[in-house]
Design a protein around this motif. Structure first.
Motif, mmCIF file in Angstrom:
data_model
loop_
_atom_site.group_PDB
_atom_site.id
_atom_site.type_symbol
_atom_site.label_atom_id
_atom_site.label_comp_id
_atom_site.label_asym_id
_atom_site.label_seq_id
_atom_site.Cartn_x
_atom_site.Cartn_y
_atom_site.Cartn_z
ATOM 1 N N GLN A 21 -18.849 -13.964 -15.521
ATOM 2 C CA GLN A 21 -18.344 -12.829 -16.290
ATOM 3 C C GLN A 21 -17.164 -12.164 -15.598
ATOM 4 O O GLN A 21 -16.181 -11.814 -16.237
ATOM 5 N N GLN A 22 -17.223 -11.988 -14.297
ATOM 6 C CA GLN A 22 -16.157 -11.299 -13.578
ATOM 7 C C GLN A 22 -14.883 -12.117 -13.481
ATOM 8 O O GLN A 22 -13.796 -11.561 -13.448
ATOM 9 N N ARG A 23 -14.989 -13.432 -13.458
ATOM 10 C CA ARG A 23 -13.799 -14.266 -13.260
ATOM 11 C C ARG A 23 -13.216 -14.824 -14.546
ATOM 12 O O ARG A 23 -12.009 -14.984 -14.644
ATOM 13 N N PHE A 24 -14.076 -15.159 -15.522
ATOM 14 C CA PHE A 24 -13.579 -15.890 -16.678
ATOM 15 C C PHE A 24 -13.764 -15.159 -18.010
ATOM 16 O O PHE A 24 -12.877 -15.197 -18.846
ATOM 17 N N LEU A 25 -14.892 -14.543 -18.211
ATOM 18 C CA LEU A 25 -15.225 -13.974 -19.517
ATOM 19 C C LEU A 25 -15.409 -12.456 -19.420
ATOM 20 O O LEU A 25 -16.505 -11.934 -19.615
ATOM 21 N N LYS A 26 -14.347 -11.746 -19.152
ATOM 22 C CA LYS A 26 -14.444 -10.310 -18.905
ATOM 23 C C LYS A 26 -14.804 -9.508 -20.153
ATOM 24 O O LYS A 26 -15.313 -8.408 -20.058
#
Length: 99
Positions: A21-26
């Protein structure tokens, strides 16, 4: 030993979901990502034998109790006093369900 493996799977799924979530799918909530990862783990037949069957006592002790404790630590006393009637009312309703 099976409970330790079960808890390890949960910790891995939560950590992996947070990283994704933090890197790709914010824009997507980490809860949805964690549910998708949990569903993917459940679809693998080899992991079904490692995961403990649902135990409400285990869930309450390992998941709900720490969440309630930390939420209680962050809640201001003013907010509790402001809504004491609703808190007592919900407590009475929940206790009456258990009888």
């Amino acid at each position: 030993m099976q409970v330790v493996i079960f808890i390890g799977f949960i910790v891995f799924a939560v950590a992996f979901a947070t990283i994704i979530q933090q890197r790709f799918l914010k824009r997507i909530s980490v809860n949805y990502i964690a549910m998708a990862i949990g569903a993917a783990i459940a679809l693998v037949p080899q992991t079904n034998s490692l995961i403990e069957s649902f135990s409400s006592e285990l869930f309450m002790g390992l998941i709900v109790a720490p969440l309630l404790f930390f939420e209680g630590q962050r809640t201001r006393l003013y907010n509790v006093l402001r809504s004491w009637r609703a808190i007592v009312g919900l407590t009475v309703i929940i206790l009456s369900w258990q009888l």
